[in-house]
Design an enzyme around this catalytic site. Sequence first.
Site, PDB file in Angstrom:
ATOM      1  N   ASP A 139     -38.018  21.066  -1.574  1.00 28.67           N
ATOM      2  CA  ASP A 139     -37.430  22.242  -2.243  1.00 28.67           C
ATOM      3  C   ASP A 139     -36.382  21.971  -3.336  1.00 28.67           C
ATOM      4  O   ASP A 139     -35.477  21.173  -3.130  1.00 28.67           O
ATOM      5  CB  ASP A 139     -36.701  23.118  -1.225  1.00 28.67           C
ATOM      6  N   GLN A 157     -34.165  18.733  -2.097  1.00 37.15           N
ATOM      7  CA  GLN A 157     -34.329  18.068  -0.808  1.00 37.15           C
ATOM      8  C   GLN A 157     -34.896  16.678  -1.074  1.00 37.15           C
ATOM      9  O   GLN A 157     -35.891  16.531  -1.794  1.00 37.15           O
ATOM     10  CB  GLN A 157     -35.289  18.869   0.084  1.00 37.15           C
TER      11      GLN A 157
HETATM   12  C1  FRU Z   1     -38.854  24.709   3.010  1.00 31.08           C
HETATM   13  C2  FRU Z   1     -37.990  24.054   4.083  1.00 31.08           C
HETATM   14  C3  FRU Z   1     -36.691  24.810   4.255  1.00 31.08           C
HETATM   15  C4  FRU Z   1     -35.780  23.747   4.792  1.00 31.08           C
HETATM   16  C5  FRU Z   1     -36.233  22.534   4.037  1.00 31.08           C
HETATM   17  C6  FRU Z   1     -36.090  21.246   4.784  1.00 31.08           C
HETATM   18  O1  FRU Z   1     -39.759  23.835   2.435  1.00 31.08           O
HETATM   19  O2  FRU Z   1     -38.711  23.968   5.290  1.00 31.08           O
HETATM   20  O3  FRU Z   1     -36.799  25.940   5.089  1.00 31.08           O
HETATM   21  O4  FRU Z   1     -34.429  24.042   4.578  1.00 31.08           O
HETATM   22  O5  FRU Z   1     -37.582  22.753   3.706  1.00 31.08           O
HETATM   23  O6  FRU Z   1     -36.349  20.158   3.941  1.00 31.08           O
END
Ligand code: FRU
Length: 493
Positions: free
Chosen positions: A47, A63
């Site tokens: 994300d 992420q």
């Molecule tokens: C969405 C998600 C979010 C979470 C993140 C973890 O892709 O699952 O809900 O915060 O990725 O990497």
Amino acid sequence: MGMEQKLMHSDRIQLANEQLKQSSAAQQEDRYRLRYHLMPRAGWMNDPNGLVYFNGEYHAFYQHDPSQPYNGPMHWGHAKSEDLVRWEHLPVALAPSEPFDLGESGYGCWSGSAVEDNGRLLLIYTGHVDGNSPVEVQCLAVSSDGVRFEKAEAPVISAPPEAGLSGFRDPKVWRHGDSWYMVVGSGKDGRGQVFLYRSADLRNWAYMGIAAQSDGTMGDMWECPDMFALGEQQHVLIVSPMNMGAVKTMYLAGTMDYENGQFKPVRAERLDYGFDFYAPQTLLDSMGRRILLGWMNMWGATMPEQADGWMGAMTVPRELKLTEQGELTMQPVAELARLRGRHTALEPQLLERDTIRPLPELRADAVELIAVFEVSEARTEEFGLRLRCSEDERQYTEVAYRSGSGQLLVDRNQAGHGDGGISEVMIEPMADGRLKLHLLLDRTSVELFANDGRRTITNRIYPDPDSLGISLFSRYGETKLVAFDAWILQPIW
Ligand code: FRU
């Protein structure tokens, strides 16, 4: 474990940056690397997080696992851009380091957002600890230089407002009037929902209730909610619903009542119709534009670039608008035109029935292309483009419009490596009877914007490096090509 736990956040960041250096150095193959999209130097990306316009620059966090190309302990990667076209990588911004974001397994600094407050940049993220019975809390980190972040000692929201939830994560914060607001994604009893909070100082948050909820057909947990004002008096809520079949992202357009904390949608639709579009987030820039980046992959997909030591990319930045009918449109930001190199234009022409017309002047893997077709009154024809075609024509990705049924398709069953499948959406010709296809091809991605962004399809493809052909085709009838412009795009990396 005792020793491990005592490392400070700054030590963890240093470690992460060293790991990233090592994993970048180990990376050799560049066959799937994109030429003008944001992607990690090495390791894993999912994300977009903390999208914000700060001190005259666009910041994108994401992420990230800097040590390996798999979904691991999440850090926040960081990049910035002056123009939404060229990106500069910055040191890792957040690393798991505290009891609320570091655990035994499945822990990390999960998704969230960023705001500017009095010249400082604040990140609000979910601390996630332990995969099986996860504890999720909302946390804060602050920076005065926009690069080094210090975490607040304790979460700013340390427990969900009620019990029995499937998830409590991905805070998105924005300012409205004199207050800060936050939506947090969740789900209960099989329905996705978002909670709303309000704060005067970004530290003390008052719970205001459930701002919006699935009607029972929109998934059981809403990940990565984003709420913002758009157009006149309208608000848009974007969510990524879990367990809604092929539908991975939705937008709800309507009105937000800040007094009672209720969002009233008048429209709910899928946001993008591709396989590789998830967890998008937006920012507001100094020109008042609402700009979105999405994760250009999907959980559970085959990810061939993992073999090369990296994984993940963002879509190009897209500007959001609402049409008069209240439909959300996504268009590549205007600045992307700066990447345009050699131009090819075609005269208006008839594509004969059952022909494929190769365009040898466009043999390339980074191309922008705008083609306008006239849909015939008989509506028997099928027309479109093939991209990344091999010499023997066995490998290709097909973008096709079936005029009879109004289906727009991106077929990657012959695309090469990676997952196949056909993305599909219904779209009618524009008022002038024409269909406009705007395509951004970048080695392993195809982003299709149809009829000025009314529908989009975003897919990753993994062809052989020498499958570089592009052609036009018409089937079951002839097709009038009204306009055609294409540009070879320059790389940013
Ligand atoms: C969405 C998600 C979010 C979470 C993140 C973890 O892709 O699952 O809900 O915060 O990725 O990497």
